[in-house]
Scaffold this motif. Sequence first.
Motif, PDB file in Angstrom:
ATOM      1  N   ALA A 159       0.659  -0.972   0.067  1.00 53.55           N
ATOM      2  CA  ALA A 159       0.379  -0.057  -0.145  1.00 53.55           C
ATOM      3  C   ALA A 159       0.780   1.678  -0.149  1.00 53.55           C
ATOM      4  CB  ALA A 159      -0.930   0.004   1.458  1.00 53.55           C
ATOM      5  N   ILE A 160       0.476   1.680  -0.753  1.00 55.46           N
ATOM      6  CA  ILE A 160       1.720   3.704  -1.260  1.00 55.46           C
ATOM      7  C   ILE A 160       0.852   4.678  -0.705  1.00 55.46           C
ATOM      8  CG2 ILE A 160       2.607   4.026  -2.570  1.00 55.46           C
ATOM      9  CD1 ILE A 160       3.300   1.710  -4.158  1.00 55.46           C
ATOM     10  N   MET A 161       0.962   5.491   0.011  1.00 53.27           N
ATOM     11  CA  MET A 161       0.237   7.069   0.933  1.00 53.27           C
ATOM     12  C   MET A 161       0.755   7.547  -0.200  1.00 53.27           C
ATOM     13  SD  MET A 161      -1.387   7.531   3.010  1.00 53.27           S
ATOM     14  CE  MET A 161      -1.507   6.673   4.242  1.00 53.27           C
ATOM     15  N   SER A 162       0.123   8.212  -1.824  1.00 55.01           N
ATOM     16  CA  SER A 162      -0.625   9.044  -1.869  1.00 55.01           C
ATOM     17  C   SER A 162      -0.772  10.455  -1.212  1.00 55.01           C
ATOM     18  CB  SER A 162      -0.555   8.545  -3.580  1.00 55.01           C
ATOM     19  OG  SER A 162      -0.183   9.661  -4.618  1.00 55.01           O
ATOM     20  N   SER A 163      -0.915  11.474  -2.554  1.00 51.44           N
ATOM     21  CA  SER A 163      -2.318  12.604  -1.410  1.00 51.44           C
ATOM     22  C   SER A 163      -3.334  12.721  -2.798  1.00 51.44           C
ATOM     23  CB  SER A 163      -1.451  13.903  -1.514  1.00 51.44           C
ATOM     24  OG  SER A 163      -2.010  14.866  -1.324  1.00 51.44           O
ATOM     25  N   GLN A 164      -3.981  13.131  -2.602  1.00 53.20           N
ATOM     26  CA  GLN A 164      -5.176  14.395  -3.682  1.00 53.20           C
ATOM     27  C   GLN A 164      -4.204  15.257  -4.656  1.00 53.20           C
ATOM     28  OE1 GLN A 164      -8.744  15.814  -1.697  1.00 53.20           O
ATOM     29  NE2 GLN A 164      -9.368  13.644  -1.106  1.00 53.20           N
ATOM     30  N   ALA A 165      -3.237  15.228  -3.847  1.00 55.31           N
ATOM     31  CA  ALA A 165      -2.589  15.917  -4.879  1.00 55.31           C
ATOM     32  C   ALA A 165      -1.595  15.355  -5.544  1.00 55.31           C
ATOM     33  CB  ALA A 165      -1.287  17.090  -4.317  1.00 55.31           C
ATOM     34  N   GLY A 166      -1.835  14.473  -5.510  1.00 56.66           N
ATOM     35  CA  GLY A 166      -0.968  13.255  -6.759  1.00 56.66           C
ATOM     36  C   GLY A 166      -1.837  12.504  -7.664  1.00 56.66           C
ATOM     37  N   GLN A 167      -3.240  14.133  -7.659  1.00 55.13           N
ATOM     38  CA  GLN A 167      -4.288  12.961  -8.669  1.00 55.13           C
ATOM     39  C   GLN A 167      -4.580  14.138  -9.293  1.00 55.13           C
ATOM     40  OE1 GLN A 167      -6.945  11.188  -5.338  1.00 55.13           O
ATOM     41  NE2 GLN A 167      -7.328   9.858  -6.738  1.00 55.13           N
ATOM     42  N   VAL A 168      -3.959  15.906  -8.692  1.00 57.76           N
ATOM     43  CA  VAL A 168      -4.443  16.911  -9.783  1.00 57.76           C
ATOM     44  C   VAL A 168      -3.301  17.838  -9.244  1.00 57.76           C
ATOM     45  CG1 VAL A 168      -6.422  17.710  -7.815  1.00 57.76           C
ATOM     46  CG2 VAL A 168      -5.864  18.627  -9.858  1.00 57.76           C
ATOM     47  N   GLY A 169      -2.724  18.659 -10.121  1.00 60.17           N
ATOM     48  CA  GLY A 169      -1.871  19.377  -9.664  1.00 60.17           C
ATOM     49  C   GLY A 169      -2.171  20.587  -9.232  1.00 60.17           C
ATOM     50  N   ILE A 170      -1.694  20.872  -7.998  1.00 58.19           N
ATOM     51  CA  ILE A 170      -2.097  22.424  -7.152  1.00 58.19           C
ATOM     52  C   ILE A 170      -1.372  23.183  -6.305  1.00 58.19           C
ATOM     53  CG2 ILE A 170      -2.935  22.877  -4.585  1.00 58.19           C
ATOM     54  CD1 ILE A 170      -4.922  21.357  -6.362  1.00 58.19           C
ATOM     55  N   TYR A 171      -0.932  24.198  -6.848  1.00 57.06           N
ATOM     56  CA  TYR A 171      -0.980  25.822  -7.091  1.00 57.06           C
ATOM     57  C   TYR A 171       0.195  25.299  -5.749  1.00 57.06           C
ATOM     58  CZ  TYR A 171       0.750  30.740  -5.892  1.00 57.06           C
ATOM     59  OH  TYR A 171       1.919  31.755  -6.200  1.00 57.06           O
ATOM     60  N   GLY A 172       1.758  25.437  -5.472  1.00 55.80           N
ATOM     61  CA  GLY A 172       2.622  24.824  -4.328  1.00 55.80           C
ATOM     62  C   GLY A 172       3.166  24.325  -4.009  1.00 55.80           C
TER      63      GLY A 172
END
Length: 325
Positions: A171-184
Amino acid sequence: MADLSIAFFSFLLLFFSLSLLFFLAFIVRPRPVKVPIKNRHVFISGGSSGIGLALAQQAASEGAKVSILARNTGRLEEAKESIRLSTGRDVAIFSADVRDYKAVKKAVEEAGPIDVLVCNQGVFVPQELETQDIEEIKFMIDVNLTGTFHLIKAALPGMKSRSNRGPGSIAIMSSQAGQVGIYGYTAYSASKFGLRGLAEALQQEVIGENIHVSLIFPPDTETPGFAEENKRRPKLTSILAASSGSMKADEVAKKALNGLKSGNFIVPCNFEGFFLSLATSGLSPQRSFLMAFIEVIAAGILRVVGLCFQWNWYGSIEKFLEERK
Ligand SMILES: NC(=O)C1=CN([C@@H]2O[C@H](COP(=O)(O)OP(=O)(O)OC[C@H]3O[C@@H](n4cnc5c(N)ncnc54)[C@H](OP(=O)(O)O)[C@@H]3O)[C@@H](O)[C@H]2O)C=CC1
Ligand SMILES: CCCCCCCCCCCCCCCC(=O)[C@@H](N)CO
């Protein structure tokens, strides 16, 4: 006449839906699987704090043999003590930096064959690329992405030789910022998007060993790491990230654990995350024919919803830049 055509139309719709469902049930791969954790060895990197600590706690209370790895020995000891107090169970602790392959290998070998590997360690220092130090960019890529390669590569030989041969999990911990690029988040998002490529390719490589990959996508989560991040997060990053609600570490850990036990490849954590995962399903494997059905039916309209989100985000950026002038 009108009645007849309504009946005919409903029949067509039903026929179409059922055919699609049957077709998807027939073709979805890999096949559904359950990964038990009771009495099995669950190894969690970054298990001394935040989401990883909550995961270790919950896995221990469900009867897993838990090992945790992190750098700081003091915090590892504290985590061990708090898990013992709350569950009555002992966890094994390993101090290593995931950037150091030799140290990771040594820890993993000492821990013994792993049934469930959770690559959860992660660092996040948000800043606009133009002003962020190259060192900080490399730091995020090294810990989040290369560190995960190190863990998996070190654990695979032991996982393959598991004596019981029950289903294993990575199991690998990504982030919603790994589904869509976010400013910063240029570096952070890149490290987390990278994990997706790793996970998709890896699942094809380890399916023959009865090992099942899960990718977890939490929104902002209340953890010590997040408290640190907030001290320096650009205002726009916070504004955009607020499109998805925030969660507690315990809630994310519960979703993550349930997701990996169900063998789900994509594991969203909240309501917004569910739709974000549908909108970004791409060519990821999908074991559930029902979820595959929803993905197919929702695809067009979710693209419209996604574009509305972008419209809203670019509006916020424009407004922010206007005010700064
Ligand atoms: N909190 C949030 O808002 C969100 C977090 N995530 C992801 O969830 C994961 C956990 O985050 P969170 O619980 O907030 O983080 P925390 O900062 O609270 O905990 C991070 C853990 O990782 C360990 N760690 C950090 N660097 C290394 C390293 N180089 N080698 C070994 N271990 C390391 C830390 O221990 P030590 O410092 O002692 O090494 C600690 O145990 C991360 O991958 C993060 O990207 C995803 C979405 C949202
Ligand atoms: C089509 C439907 C769309 C649904 C809504 C989309 C919302 C996206 C919000 C993204 C938020 C990213 C937060 C990252 C948190 C994180 O990883 C940091 N805290 C560092 O740890």
